[in-house]
Design a protein around this motif. Structure first.
Motif, PDB file in Angstrom:
ATOM      1  N   PRO A  96       0.808  -1.228   0.000  1.00 42.32           N
ATOM      2  CA  PRO A  96       0.000   0.000   0.000  1.00 42.32           C
ATOM      3  C   PRO A  96       0.835   1.270   0.000  1.00 42.32           C
ATOM      4  CG  PRO A  96      -0.148  -1.111   2.119  1.00 42.32           C
ATOM      5  CD  PRO A  96       0.538  -2.056   1.193  1.00 42.32           C
ATOM      6  N   LEU A 132       0.387   4.191  -2.723  1.00 40.76           N
ATOM      7  CA  LEU A 132       0.173   5.606  -2.393  1.00 40.76           C
ATOM      8  C   LEU A 132       1.247   6.491  -3.025  1.00 40.76           C
ATOM      9  CD1 LEU A 132      -0.891   5.332   1.358  1.00 40.76           C
ATOM     10  CD2 LEU A 132      -2.339   5.913  -0.611  1.00 40.76           C
ATOM     11  N   VAL A 135      -6.599   2.650  -6.479  1.00 40.29           N
ATOM     12  CA  VAL A 135      -6.362   2.743  -5.036  1.00 40.29           C
ATOM     13  C   VAL A 135      -7.675   2.778  -4.257  1.00 40.29           C
ATOM     14  CG1 VAL A 135      -5.446   4.232  -3.215  1.00 40.29           C
ATOM     15  CG2 VAL A 135      -4.089   3.807  -5.271  1.00 40.29           C
ATOM     16  N   THR A 136      -8.640   3.562  -4.719  1.00 37.59           N
ATOM     17  CA  THR A 136      -9.899   3.664  -3.976  1.00 37.59           C
ATOM     18  C   THR A 136     -10.714   2.373  -4.054  1.00 37.59           C
ATOM     19  OG1 THR A 136     -10.914   4.739  -5.906  1.00 37.59           O
ATOM     20  CG2 THR A 136     -10.076   6.170  -4.153  1.00 37.59           C
ATOM     21  N   ALA A 181      -9.195   0.073  -1.625  1.00 39.96           N
ATOM     22  CA  ALA A 181      -9.521   0.447  -0.247  1.00 39.96           C
ATOM     23  C   ALA A 181     -10.922  -0.008   0.137  1.00 39.96           C
ATOM     24  CB  ALA A 181      -9.389   1.962  -0.075  1.00 39.96           C
ATOM     25  N   THR A 182     -11.895   0.197  -0.741  1.00 39.41           N
ATOM     26  CA  THR A 182     -13.254  -0.227  -0.407  1.00 39.41           C
ATOM     27  C   THR A 182     -13.384  -1.747  -0.418  1.00 39.41           C
ATOM     28  OG1 THR A 182     -13.950   0.060  -2.729  1.00 39.41           O
ATOM     29  CG2 THR A 182     -14.330   1.907  -1.217  1.00 39.41           C
ATOM     30  N   PHE A 231     -11.913  -2.811   3.006  1.00 41.60           N
ATOM     31  CA  PHE A 231     -12.507  -2.242   4.225  1.00 41.60           C
ATOM     32  C   PHE A 231     -13.304  -3.255   5.045  1.00 41.60           C
ATOM     33  CE2 PHE A 231     -15.849  -0.106   6.584  1.00 41.60           C
ATOM     34  CZ  PHE A 231     -15.121   0.807   7.326  1.00 41.60           C
ATOM     35  N   ALA A 276      -8.094  -6.543  -3.327  1.00 38.23           N
ATOM     36  CA  ALA A 276      -7.320  -5.351  -2.976  1.00 38.23           C
ATOM     37  C   ALA A 276      -5.877  -5.477  -3.456  1.00 38.23           C
ATOM     38  CB  ALA A 276      -7.351  -5.130  -1.459  1.00 38.23           C
ATOM     39  N   LEU A 321      -4.068  -2.883  -6.048  1.00 36.31           N
ATOM     40  CA  LEU A 321      -2.919  -2.109  -5.563  1.00 36.31           C
ATOM     41  C   LEU A 321      -1.648  -2.414  -6.348  1.00 36.31           C
ATOM     42  CD1 LEU A 321      -3.343  -2.315  -1.676  1.00 36.31           C
ATOM     43  CD2 LEU A 321      -3.715  -0.309  -3.129  1.00 36.31           C
TER      44      LEU A 321
END
Length: 498
Positions: free
Chosen positions: A293, A297, A316-317, A320-321, A324, A341, A345
């Motif tokens: 990650p 970023l 990336v978003t 993330a979801t 989560f 994920a 990523l």
């Protein structure tokens, strides 16, 4: 990728026919990504033994379409995507080796196609490295050839997000619209709730930009993939909300649960960490989990600076979801849960890594390249070690189930037959029997129904070696096998022949 290069790549469809150099570059990129996908398939076949046998969840999914054993109880959270996926082989063959080879080949082809979707936004080298980063994780290699849904959610997420970006760049891209629908449907067919979490940023993007056609296509894909699950909820589970409630209860009650530490514990090779106790793995085993990650970023920061934010931000978003609920809403962990994920990523992480080791004019930075190569070599060594231990441990467990099935056959428990108790679901599949449970998440019977079944067909109740049998089986002949005790209904005639 420079701004000018990105503009050329993103605008090829709008600008008309591609130039010869563009076509050569795309072909070379396809070959590079294809080589990574082919290597992924080959490594699966070499390191994840095709004869490993089926796991607990796999036996549930495969039994739905296999003639080898009656269909196991299909609990509320499960979806029918995996049975459909394995049906071309499992519906006519009971060979686990053949099924593993089929899934390994299919997973390699799927990885190639999913990465290829992103070639409008990232250079071939980025996509090839992203594929290598994702495919080299022990959890990806371990689950690629398995009859499990999470790898296929990851593939669907890559396709769905990439096609959404393509449609955003060119609303006339019909292939991308089909890919958007197909990726969403694949995710929803495998795990409906995971599909919703992955799609949230994409839904927000098309709503904010008022792109109604891709919005409709994305929603249509989600609905098409989840339709069977929703219909089945009303037919067999008492309605949609009841199925969601039952699914939540089976998973320990969805709510606020900080499962980050649990996920870290599972990285040492634990297929299911429930309850998730014990020490954390060696930091060398979990280091990549922090680095991935952070690199993603960094890739986002570099993309913002280069004014090519959307592709990286979407990856990336969506990652993330996707992560989560498994990091903050569930009270246990399994490394496969985060495969979507990791896949998403991997693209911005690869982009950042290549920019760190190369100058803007394309030349290599020797020191950065050496450090990156050293880090990747260490990473591969750790992943191989965890994979080898996990495969060995899993193979031993599956052989124990197969041995128990052989012992039951010798005791006269042969199809048509019924098993209940400890590990009854996977052992029943190996034995060719049905399975029954009177309590727990797989409850599908009653003690009375099992007693009645024992009057007309072979039935066995399984307990741990020091466990207590159910009341109806206390007078049944008992046999010790490994860590289990087998209570066999007297109607099952012992076969003493050769």
């Amino acid at each position: 990728m420079t701004d000018s290069t990105h503009a050329v790549v993103a605008g090829t469809r709008r600008a008309g026919p591609r130039s010869g150099s563009d076509r050569v570059r795309l072909v070379r990129g396809d070959v590079l990504v294809g080589a990574v996908a082919a290597a992924f398939t080959l490594v699966q076949l070499l390191l994840v033994r095709p004869g490993m046998g089926l796991g607990w969840d796999e036996s549930v999914y495969v039994s739905q379409v296999s003639g080898h054993a009656p269909a196991a109880y299909f609990s509320a959270p499960r979806a029918r995507g995996v049975p459909l996926l394995v049906a071309p082989v499992a519906s006519w063959s009971s060979s686990t080796v053949l099924l593993r080879v089929y899934l390994a080949l299919l997973s390699g082809v799927a990885l190639y196609l999913a990465l290829r979707v992103w070639r409008h936004a990232f250079r071939p080298g980025v996509l090839a490295l992203a594929g290598a980063l994702f495919a080299s994780l022990w959890v990806t290699l371990f689950y690629g050839p398995q009859a499990m849904p999470n790898y296929w959610v990851a593939i669907g997420a890559l396709v769905c997000a990439g096609c959404c970006l393509r449609v955003r760049a060119d609303r006339r891209d019909r292939a991308a619209l089909w890919g958007l629908a197909g990726g969403a449907a694949l995710m929803a067919l495998m795990r409906p709730m995971d599909a919703v979490w992955v799609a949230l940023p994409l839904l927000a993007l098309v709503l904010l930009e008022r792109h109604w056609k891709p919005l409709a296509v994305l929603l249509a894909g989600l609905v098409a993939g989840a339709a069977e699950w929703v219909i089945e909820a009303y037919v067999a589970y008492g309605g949609l909300f009841q199925r969601l409630s039952d699914g939540s209860a089976i998973q320990g009650g969805l709510g606020w649960h900080l499962a980050v530490a649990d996920q870290l514990r599972s990285l040492g090779g634990r297929a299911l960490c429930r309850p998730c106790t014990g020490a954390q793995p060696n930091p060398a085993v979990t280091a990549w989990w922090y680095v991935l990650p952070l690199l993603a970023l960094l890739g986002l920061a570099l993309a913002v600076r280069a004014r090519r934010t959307p592709p990286t931000l979407v990856a990336v978003t969506c990652a993330a979801t996707a992560a989560f609920p498994y990091l903050f809403m569930i009270g246990y962990a399994a490394p496969r849960f985060l495969l979507p994920a990791y896949a998403l990523l991997a693209i911005p992480a690869a982009d950042a890594l290549l920019q760190l080791v190369r100058t803007p004019n394309g030349s290599w930075r020797p020191l950065a390249l050496s450090l990156a190569a050293l880090g990747l070599a260490g990473h591969l060594a750790v992943q191989y070690d965890v994979l080898a231990q996990t495969v060995h441990r899993t193979t031993v467990d599956h052989r124990a189930w197969s041995g128990t099935a052989a012992a039951l056959h010798r005791l006269g428990v042969r199809p048509p037959c019924l098993l209940t108790g400890e590990a009854a679901i996977p052992i029943a599949f190996y034995t060719g029997c049905g399975s029954a449970a009177v309590s727990g998440p797989n409850a599908n019977s009653t003690p009375g129904a099992i007693e009645r079944a024992a009057r007309r067909l072979p039935v066995a109740a399984l307990t741990t070696a020091d466990g207590t049998p159910p009341a109806y089986a206390r007078t049944w002949p008992s046999h010790r096998f490994g860590d289990l005790r087998l209570y066999v209904a007297p109607q099952a005639r012992t076969d003493t022949g050769p």
